[in-house]
Scaffold this active site. Structure first.
Site, PDB file in Angstrom:
ATOM      1  N   LYS A 194     -55.368 -29.019  52.232  1.00  0.00           N
ATOM      2  CA  LYS A 194     -55.786 -28.148  53.198  1.00  0.00           C
ATOM      3  C   LYS A 194     -55.758 -26.471  53.081  1.00  0.00           C
ATOM      4  O   LYS A 194     -56.722 -25.872  53.276  1.00  0.00           O
ATOM      5  CB  LYS A 194     -55.419 -28.582  54.563  1.00  0.00           C
ATOM      6  N   GLU A 206     -58.411 -25.325  64.903  1.00  0.00           N
ATOM      7  CA  GLU A 206     -58.005 -26.625  65.546  1.00  0.00           C
ATOM      8  C   GLU A 206     -57.042 -27.456  64.810  1.00  0.00           C
ATOM      9  O   GLU A 206     -56.893 -27.250  63.598  1.00  0.00           O
ATOM     10  CB  GLU A 206     -59.196 -27.554  65.942  1.00  0.00           C
ATOM     11  N   SER A 217     -53.826 -36.525  48.392  1.00  0.00           N
ATOM     12  CA  SER A 217     -54.343 -35.287  49.076  1.00  0.00           C
ATOM     13  C   SER A 217     -53.030 -34.523  49.598  1.00  0.00           C
ATOM     14  O   SER A 217     -53.132 -33.293  49.877  1.00  0.00           O
ATOM     15  CB  SER A 217     -55.037 -35.825  50.145  1.00  0.00           C
TER      16      SER A 217
HETATM   17  C1  LIG Z   1     -55.840 -33.641  56.974  1.00  0.00           C
HETATM   18  C2  LIG Z   1     -55.855 -34.522  55.794  1.00  0.00           C
HETATM   19  C3  LIG Z   1     -56.474 -35.578  55.174  1.00  0.00           C
HETATM   20  C4  LIG Z   1     -57.744 -35.787  56.048  1.00  0.00           C
HETATM   21  O1  LIG Z   1     -58.756 -34.662  55.884  1.00  0.00           O
HETATM   22  P1  LIG Z   1     -59.993 -34.718  54.751  1.00  0.00           P
HETATM   23  O2  LIG Z   1     -60.697 -33.606  55.245  1.00  0.00           O
HETATM   24  O3  LIG Z   1     -60.565 -36.055  55.112  1.00  0.00           O
HETATM   25  O4  LIG Z   1     -59.490 -34.506  53.757  1.00  0.00           O
HETATM   26  C5  LIG Z   1     -56.128 -36.363  54.212  1.00  0.00           C
HETATM   27  N1  LIG Z   1     -54.742 -36.144  53.731  1.00  0.00           N
HETATM   28  C6  LIG Z   1     -54.010 -35.101  54.186  1.00  0.00           C
HETATM   29  C7  LIG Z   1     -52.771 -34.930  53.328  1.00  0.00           C
HETATM   30  C8  LIG Z   1     -54.363 -34.508  55.322  1.00  0.00           C
HETATM   31  O5  LIG Z   1     -53.427 -33.279  55.744  1.00  0.00           O
END
Ligand SMILES: *Cc1c(COP(=O)(O)O)cnc(C)c1O
Length: 376
Positions: free
Chosen positions: A67, A89, A359
Site C-alpha cells: 500500500k 479511508e 502483498s
Molecule cells: C489492502 C490489502 C490487500 C487488498 O487490496 P488490493 O487493492 O486488492 O491490493 C491485499 N493485501 C494486503 C496485505 C493488503 O493490506
C-alpha cells in the site's frame, strides 16, 4: 467533477515531470526499501511436487505491505498540487497506516475515516495511525465499515477541495484513481519481471495475486499484459463458501455480482436485486469490499486475466504452510494467492514457474489466526 479534472491534469503533468518521478523513485529506494526481494520458495515447491513458486516480497516494504507504493506517490502529488492536507479511508487500517506514514514523512496533515465497527476490531492499527500523527475520525453511519468510511472521505474532500487531496487506497473510485493507483503499483510487476528473468532466464507461466479492490494484483499484472504466454490469475475472497452467501467474490457469484456503480466506479458489484450493496465477508479485512477495480472487469471481459477465489479455510491453510515451509508469515489477504498456488503447483511440471505476489506480512493478522485456530 472539477476536483477530478484538476487531479487528472496534475497527475498527467507530474508523470511527465522528471524531477517528480526522480523524487518518487528516490523515496521508494531509500524509504520504502525497494526493490523488494523475489524469493524462490524452494521447500514449498518441493513439498507440492510440481511448479517452482517464486514470491514477490511486498511484505518487506516499509509498513508491511504494497500500500505504501501508492500512498507515497499520491502524497507527493498532493504536495505538488499545493495541498497541505490528505484524507483517506480505511477498513482494516492498512491503508490508513500507509497514509499516516507518508503524511508524517512529507509533513502533511492527515485525517483517516474509519467505521466504528472496524475501529473496534482493528485497535492496534488505530493506535499506530495516532502515533504517526494522524487524526482518526470514527464513522457511525450505515454498516460502520469501509464503504461508509469512503462516503465520509469523499464528502470531506469535496468540502475542503482547496486544501485537501483524497488519498484513495486501491485501484477503485472515479477516474483518474484506478489508472493512477495502477501506475504507482506497477513498480511491483516491473521489478518482478526483471528479477524472474535474471534468476531463471525466462518469464513465469502464471502470475497469481489476491484481489480486494485490485491494486496489488493490477500492479503485478500490468508489466506482463503484453506477454501473451503469461497467464494472469486474480484470487478473490471466497469467505465461508459461495453457497453461504458470506464472501466477497464479485466475479465468483453471478447471482449477486453484477454490473453496477459504487463510489464513482462502474464495475462488478455485489448487490441485491434492488441494487442495494450486499454485505461482504472475508477472514481478511483487506479483501472485504463489494466492488472490484474496473480494470479487472475489463481484463476479465477481454479474457486476458482469469479470476477465482479461495475460502477462509484455504487461506488459513496456506498461511500456516508458508510459515512452516518458508519461514514467512504472510498477510491473510496474500494467503489467498498462496492458496491458489497450492492448488495449481502439483498439477504442473517441475520446470514450470508460478509467480505469486506476497502483498503483505501477517503480523497484523495474528489475533485473527489465533482465534480461528482456537475455534477449530
Ligand atoms: C489492502 C490489502 C490487500 C487488498 O487490496 P488490493 O487493492 O486488492 O491490493 C491485499 N493485501 C494486503 C496485505 C493488503 O493490506
Amino acid at each position: 467533477m472539477p476536483a477530478l479534472g484538476e487531479l487528472e491534469a496534475a497527475y498527467v503533468e507530474a508523470m511527465g515531470d522528471a524531477a517528480f518521478v526522480a523524487e518518487y523513485e528516490r523515496l521508494l529506494r531509500t524509504y520504502v526499501g525497494r526493490p523488494t526481494a523475489l524469493t524462490h520458495a524452494r521447500r514449498m515447491s518441493e513439498h507440492l511436487g510440481g511448479a517452482q513458486i517464486y514470491l514477490k516480497r511486498e511484505d518487506l516494504a516499509h509498513s508491511g505491505a504494497h500500500k505504501i507504493n501508492n500512498a507515497l506517490g499520491q502524497a507527493l502529488l498532493a504536495k505538488l498540487m499545493g495541498k497541505r492536507r490528505v484524507v483517506a479511508e480505511t477498513g482494516a487500517g492498512q491503508h490508513g497506516v500507509a497514509s499516516a506514514t507518508v503524511a508524517a514523512l512529507l509533513g502533511l496533515e492527515c485525517v483517516v475515516y474509519m467505521g466504528t465497527v472496524d475501529m473496534a476490531r482493528q485497535q492496534p492499527n488505530v493506535f499506530r495511525m495516532k502515533l504517526l500523527g494522524a487524526e482518526v475520525r470514527p464513522v457511525d453511519a450505515g454498516t460502520r465499515t469501509l464503504k461508509d468510511a469512503i462516503n465520509e472521505a469523499i464528502r470531506d474532500w469535496v468540502t475542503n477541495i482547496n486544501t485537501t487531496h483524497y488519498l484513495l487506497g486501491s485501484a477503485l473510485g472515479p477516474h483518474p484513481y484506478p489508472t493512477m493507483v495502477r501506475d504507482f503499483q506497477s513498480i511491483i510487476g516491473r521489478e518482478a519481471r526483471a528479477q524472474i528473468l535474471e534468476m531463471t532466464g525466462r518469464l513465469p507461466d502464471q502470475c497469481i495475486a489476491c484481489v480486494g479492490g485490485g491494486s496489488n494484483s493490477i500492479g503485478l499484472f500490468h508489466a506482463f499484459r503484453d506477454d501473451a504466454d503469461v497467464e494472469l490469475i486474480g484470487v478473490e475472497a471466497g469467505g465461508e463458501g459461495i453457497a453461504s452467501g458470506k464472501h466477497a467474490a464479485r466475479f465468483g457469484d453471478p447471482a449477486v455480482g453484477r454490473l453496477g456503480v459504487l463510489h464513482g466506479t462502474k464495475t462488478f458489484v455485489l448487490q441485491d436485486p434492488d441494487g442495494q450493496i450486499a454485505e461482504t465477508h472475508s477472514i481478511s479485512a483487506g479483501l472485504d469490499y463489494a466492488a472490484i477495480g474496473p480494470e479487472h472487469a475489463y481484463l476479465r471481459d477481454l479474457g486476458r486475466a482469469q479470476y477465482t477465489y479461495a475460502t477462509d479455510d484455504e487461506a488459513l491453510n496456506a498461511f500456516s504452510t508458508l510459515c512452516k515451509l518458508e519461514g514467512i508469515i504472510p498477510a491473510l489477504e496474500s494467503s489467498h494467492a498462496v492458496a491458489e498456488a497450492i492448488k495449481r503447483a502439483p498439477q504442473m511440471k517441475k520446470d514450470a514457474i508460478l509467480l505469486v505476489n506476497l502483498s503483505g506480512r501477517g503480523d497484523k493478522d495474528l489475533d485473527t489466526v489465533m482465534k480461528a485456530i482456537r475455534d477449530e
